[in-house]
Design a protein around this motif. Structure first.
Motif, mmCIF file in Angstrom:
data_model
loop_
_atom_site.group_PDB
_atom_site.id
_atom_site.type_symbol
_atom_site.label_atom_id
_atom_site.label_comp_id
_atom_site.label_asym_id
_atom_site.label_seq_id
_atom_site.Cartn_x
_atom_site.Cartn_y
_atom_site.Cartn_z
ATOM 1 N N SER A 267 0.842 -1.195 0.000
ATOM 2 C CA SER A 267 0.000 0.000 0.000
ATOM 3 C C SER A 267 0.880 1.250 0.000
ATOM 4 O O SER A 267 2.106 1.177 0.189
ATOM 5 N N HIS A 268 0.243 2.384 -0.174
ATOM 6 C CA HIS A 268 0.971 3.650 -0.183
ATOM 7 C C HIS A 268 1.730 3.858 1.133
ATOM 8 O O HIS A 268 2.910 4.246 1.124
ATOM 9 N N GLU A 269 1.073 3.603 2.259
ATOM 10 C CA GLU A 269 1.709 3.795 3.565
ATOM 11 C C GLU A 269 2.859 2.813 3.760
ATOM 12 O O GLU A 269 3.919 3.173 4.273
ATOM 13 N N GLU A 270 2.659 1.552 3.381
ATOM 14 C CA GLU A 270 3.712 0.544 3.562
ATOM 15 C C GLU A 270 4.932 0.865 2.714
ATOM 16 O O GLU A 270 6.070 0.706 3.163
ATOM 17 N N CYS A 271 4.702 1.346 1.518
ATOM 18 C CA CYS A 271 5.840 1.616 0.628
ATOM 19 C C CYS A 271 6.637 2.835 1.068
ATOM 20 O O CYS A 271 7.834 2.922 0.796
ATOM 21 N N ARG A 272 5.990 3.769 1.770
ATOM 22 C CA ARG A 272 6.742 4.891 2.317
ATOM 23 C C ARG A 272 7.852 4.375 3.239
ATOM 24 O O ARG A 272 8.977 4.879 3.234
ATOM 25 N N LEU A 273 7.547 3.345 4.021
ATOM 26 C CA LEU A 273 8.544 2.733 4.900
ATOM 27 C C LEU A 273 9.690 2.136 4.088
ATOM 28 O O LEU A 273 10.862 2.288 4.444
ATOM 29 N N ILE A 274 9.365 1.475 2.979
ATOM 30 C CA ILE A 274 10.395 0.879 2.127
ATOM 31 C C ILE A 274 11.324 1.955 1.571
ATOM 32 O O ILE A 274 12.548 1.785 1.534
ATOM 33 N N VAL A 275 10.753 3.070 1.145
ATOM 34 C CA VAL A 275 11.569 4.168 0.613
ATOM 35 C C VAL A 275 12.517 4.691 1.686
ATOM 36 O O VAL A 275 13.700 4.957 1.424
ATOM 37 N N GLY A 387 30.186 -4.393 10.332
ATOM 38 C CA GLY A 387 31.328 -5.065 9.743
ATOM 39 C C GLY A 387 31.876 -6.172 10.628
ATOM 40 O O GLY A 387 32.414 -7.166 10.146
ATOM 41 N N LYS A 388 31.715 -6.017 11.930
ATOM 42 C CA LYS A 388 32.246 -7.001 12.876
ATOM 43 C C LYS A 388 31.240 -8.084 13.222
ATOM 44 O O LYS A 388 31.598 -9.255 13.371
ATOM 45 N N PHE A 389 29.963 -7.715 13.323
ATOM 46 C CA PHE A 389 28.963 -8.665 13.830
ATOM 47 C C PHE A 389 27.841 -8.979 12.830
ATOM 48 O O PHE A 389 26.929 -9.729 13.164
ATOM 49 N N GLY A 390 27.892 -8.410 11.630
ATOM 50 C CA GLY A 390 26.843 -8.678 10.650
ATOM 51 C C GLY A 390 25.907 -7.502 10.501
ATOM 52 O O GLY A 390 25.766 -6.672 11.408
ATOM 53 N N ARG A 391 25.242 -7.438 9.367
ATOM 54 C CA ARG A 391 24.429 -6.260 9.039
ATOM 55 C C ARG A 391 23.179 -6.130 9.891
ATOM 56 O O ARG A 391 22.594 -5.052 9.957
ATOM 57 N N ASN A 392 22.746 -7.207 10.519
ATOM 58 C CA ASN A 392 21.584 -7.104 11.399
ATOM 59 C C ASN A 392 21.976 -6.869 12.855
ATOM 60 O O ASN A 392 21.125 -6.924 13.748
ATOM 61 N N ALA A 393 23.266 -6.605 13.095
ATOM 62 C CA ALA A 393 23.707 -6.317 14.460
ATOM 63 C C ALA A 393 23.171 -4.968 14.925
ATOM 64 O O ALA A 393 22.957 -4.752 16.120
ATOM 65 N N VAL A 394 22.956 -4.058 13.984
ATOM 66 C CA VAL A 394 22.372 -2.751 14.307
ATOM 67 C C VAL A 394 21.230 -2.503 13.338
ATOM 68 O O VAL A 394 21.430 -2.439 12.127
ATOM 69 N N ILE A 395 20.042 -2.393 13.864
ATOM 70 C CA ILE A 395 18.875 -2.074 13.040
ATOM 71 C C ILE A 395 18.081 -0.960 13.711
ATOM 72 O O ILE A 395 18.212 -0.729 14.912
ATOM 73 N N LYS A 396 17.269 -0.268 12.932
ATOM 74 C CA LYS A 396 16.479 0.841 13.453
ATOM 75 C C LYS A 396 15.057 0.380 13.747
ATOM 76 O O LYS A 396 14.600 -0.652 13.259
ATOM 77 N N GLY A 397 14.360 1.186 14.529
ATOM 78 C CA GLY A 397 12.994 0.850 14.900
ATOM 79 C C GLY A 397 12.106 0.635 13.692
ATOM 80 O O GLY A 397 11.247 -0.255 13.689
ATOM 81 N N MET A 398 12.298 1.450 12.620
ATOM 82 C CA MET A 398 11.432 1.313 11.449
ATOM 83 C C MET A 398 11.612 -0.044 10.780
ATOM 84 O O MET A 398 10.700 -0.544 10.106
ATOM 85 N N ASN A 399 12.787 -0.663 10.950
ATOM 86 C CA ASN A 399 13.032 -1.962 10.334
ATOM 87 C C ASN A 399 12.230 -3.086 10.983
ATOM 88 O O ASN A 399 12.146 -4.187 10.434
ATOM 89 N N MET A 400 11.648 -2.826 12.163
ATOM 90 C CA MET A 400 10.918 -3.857 12.886
ATOM 91 C C MET A 400 9.437 -3.911 12.513
ATOM 92 O O MET A 400 8.725 -4.812 12.936
ATOM 93 N N ALA A 403 5.941 -4.562 7.557
ATOM 94 C CA ALA A 403 6.142 -4.298 6.128
ATOM 95 C C ALA A 403 7.612 -4.097 5.771
ATOM 96 O O ALA A 403 7.973 -4.080 4.588
ATOM 97 N N GLY A 404 8.478 -3.929 6.760
ATOM 98 C CA GLY A 404 9.893 -3.694 6.493
ATOM 99 C C GLY A 404 10.565 -4.893 5.858
ATOM 100 O O GLY A 404 10.199 -6.045 6.098
ATOM 101 N N THR A 405 11.573 -4.633 5.034
ATOM 102 C CA THR A 405 12.294 -5.719 4.345
ATOM 103 C C THR A 405 13.790 -5.727 4.653
ATOM 104 O O THR A 405 14.494 -6.641 4.235
ATOM 105 N N THR A 406 14.291 -4.722 5.367
ATOM 106 C CA THR A 406 15.730 -4.597 5.574
ATOM 107 C C THR A 406 16.323 -5.792 6.319
ATOM 108 O O THR A 406 17.374 -6.321 5.930
ATOM 109 N N VAL A 407 15.676 -6.228 7.390
ATOM 110 C CA VAL A 407 16.218 -7.327 8.184
ATOM 111 C C VAL A 407 16.377 -8.585 7.335
ATOM 112 O O VAL A 407 17.413 -9.252 7.364
ATOM 113 N N GLU A 408 15.351 -8.887 6.539
ATOM 114 C CA GLU A 408 15.420 -10.076 5.680
ATOM 115 C C GLU A 408 16.455 -9.899 4.578
ATOM 116 O O GLU A 408 17.236 -10.804 4.286
ATOM 117 N N ARG A 409 16.493 -8.721 3.960
ATOM 118 C CA ARG A 409 17.422 -8.499 2.842
ATOM 119 C C ARG A 409 18.871 -8.465 3.308
ATOM 120 O O ARG A 409 19.783 -8.774 2.538
#
Length: 437
Positions: A267-275, A387-400, A403-409
């Motif tokens: 949806s429009h709202e979900e895709c704003r998060l992706i952007v 770089g030391k612990f992996g890309r999911n070692a630090v994530i932001k609240g919006m990634n949780m 609709a977020g895809t960052t953690v999986e990607r």
């Protein structure tokens, strides 16, 4: 001196690696590389030659495989394929120096063997056979090879001639190219002639390379512009570019781009998060690469069911920066300006235009340098921890958000899950199919 090139390609590379890892014959086993956790609409990344012999296309979707065919479904393991590709490159280095090797893709490579034929006292075909045998003896993978006097002929020898040869090898020079392939159809079998160009040529009554060669050049230039030069050269089997040229070309501008196909209609709202997520990631990428930009383009692709293609726009800042604190609000504003709020979105691409090295620009008089420096230190800290612990070692609240895809990607390689810890899925069917085996 006439040059000699090889273009070596691994047959059904991903699928063959999966067979070798299971102790199976890549040429006889029915195996597809696809993610079993996705729907039957998911695309198979590769299928083995045994399935191709049944008329199943290489890049088919799972549901397109006939129900009466049994096969193994192997989850993609991108890191495994990268590791195999590195081993194959190591084999090439036993025969050719790195300056004479040009990787074209993860499973295809050009080699300029001109200087090495006298060293090994071999012809180009004999050296190719030796390298291919080494790959098979070392890794159990079957390779095909094109041999030519320039890069274009080498590629065509691989793509067209080698496919019909018992030893999976094809060889061309300008004369044999004209003798054997000038009347070959369809034109889309030739490198760099896609369906669109083929249709335009067909409307001009051009259906073969002979037709292109015999068409007045001014007619082709009028129809295709500067691209006509490539069509004309290739019609005559000519290609002036060498591996040396490729290695020493320098682009005038550079860009960084990220794109993804969303797992469902957003949806429009979900895709704003992706952007926002993608802008944040591309800003981190700029910090890693030590570059900045003053222009980022956003492209949105609507769901196929809408009948609409998409929208695009560009956000600009007064000064080139990599600061997410500036770019995320700018991209949110751009998104609201170009996106149709009533249409579901399936594809998103974010591109930093004309990136430049840090320090090669002057900050705006109105820039909040303290705020930018704080954001910069935070970005560098995040990169250090990741770089030391992996890309999911630090994530932001919006990634949780759901609709977020960052953690999986962050756990994917090349947009695909690394299925190293998952098993195979075997599809069993009727006795009739088993008897056909």
């Amino acid at each position: 001196m006439e040059r000699k090139y090889l273009c070596i390609d691994l047959k059904s590379f991903f699928a063959s690696v999966e067979c070798v890892e299971r102790g199976l014959d890549p040429m006889q086993t029915r195996l597809v590389v696809a993610d079993p956790e996705r729907s039957e609409k998911t695309i198979c990344l590769a299928i083995t030659p045994a399935l191709k012999k049944l008329g199943i296309p290489n890049r088919c979707r799972v549901f397109e495989i006939p129900a009466n065919v049994d096969y193994i479904m192997a989850p993609p393991r991108m890191q495994k394929y990268i590791d195999y590709s590195a081993k194959i490159y190591g084999i090439y280095l036993k025969y050719v120096g790195k300056d004479d090797i040009h990787p074209y893709s993860i499973d295809e490579c050009f080699l300029d063997v001109t200087r090495y034929l006298q060293l090994f006292h071999l012809t180009a075909r004999e050296l190719a056979k030796k390298i291919i045998a080494d790959i098979y003896d070392t890794l159990g993978l079957v390779a095909t090879c094109g041999i030519g006097t320039n890069l274009y002929l080498t590629k065509i020898a691989l793509d067209i001639s080698a496919k019909h040869a018992k030893d999976f090898m094809g060889e061309l020079d300008e004369n044999s190219y004209k003798e054997t392939l000038w009347d070959h159809r369809p034109l889309t079998d030739f490198w760099r002639i896609g369906p669109g160009i083929a249709r335009r040529l067909a409307r001009m009554g051009i259906f073969t390379q002979r037709d292109i060669a015999n068409t007045p050049e001014d007619v082709l230039y009028k129809a295709f512009g500067i691209e006509a030069e490539l069509l004309i050269d290739h019609a005559w089997g000519k290609e002036p570019c060498t591996i040396y040229d490729i290695k020493h070309v320098s682009a005038k501008t550079h860009s960084i781009s990220r794109g993804q196909v969303l797992p469902r209609d957003y949806s429009h709202e979900e895709c704003r998060l992706i952007v926002k997520e993608m802008t944040d990631l591309i800003c981190l990428e700029m910090v890693r690469e030590k570059v900045v930009t003053d222009s980022i383009t956003l492209w949105l692709g609507y769901s196929n069911g809408t009948g609409m293609e998409g929208d695009a726009g560009t956000a600009a800042l007064d000064t080139p920066v990599s600061a997410s604190v500036l770019w995320i609000p700018a991209m949110e504003e751009l998104y609201e300006a170009i996106a149709d709020p009533d249409l579901p979105i399936r594809r998103v691409t974010v591109s930093c235009n004309d990136v430049k090295p840090e320090g090669c620009h002057q900050l705006s008089f109105f820039a909040d340098e303290e705020r930018l420096e704080k954001d910069r230190k935070m970005q560098e800290a995040v990169i250090g921890v990741q770089g030391k612990f992996g890309r999911n070692a630090v994530i932001k609240g919006m990634n949780m958000y759901a609709a977020g895809t960052t953690v999986e990607r962050n756990e994917q390689i090349g947009g695909h899950k690394d299925g190293a810890v998952r098993g195979s899925h075997i599809r069993r069917v009727t006795e009739k199919t088993k008897a056909d085996d």
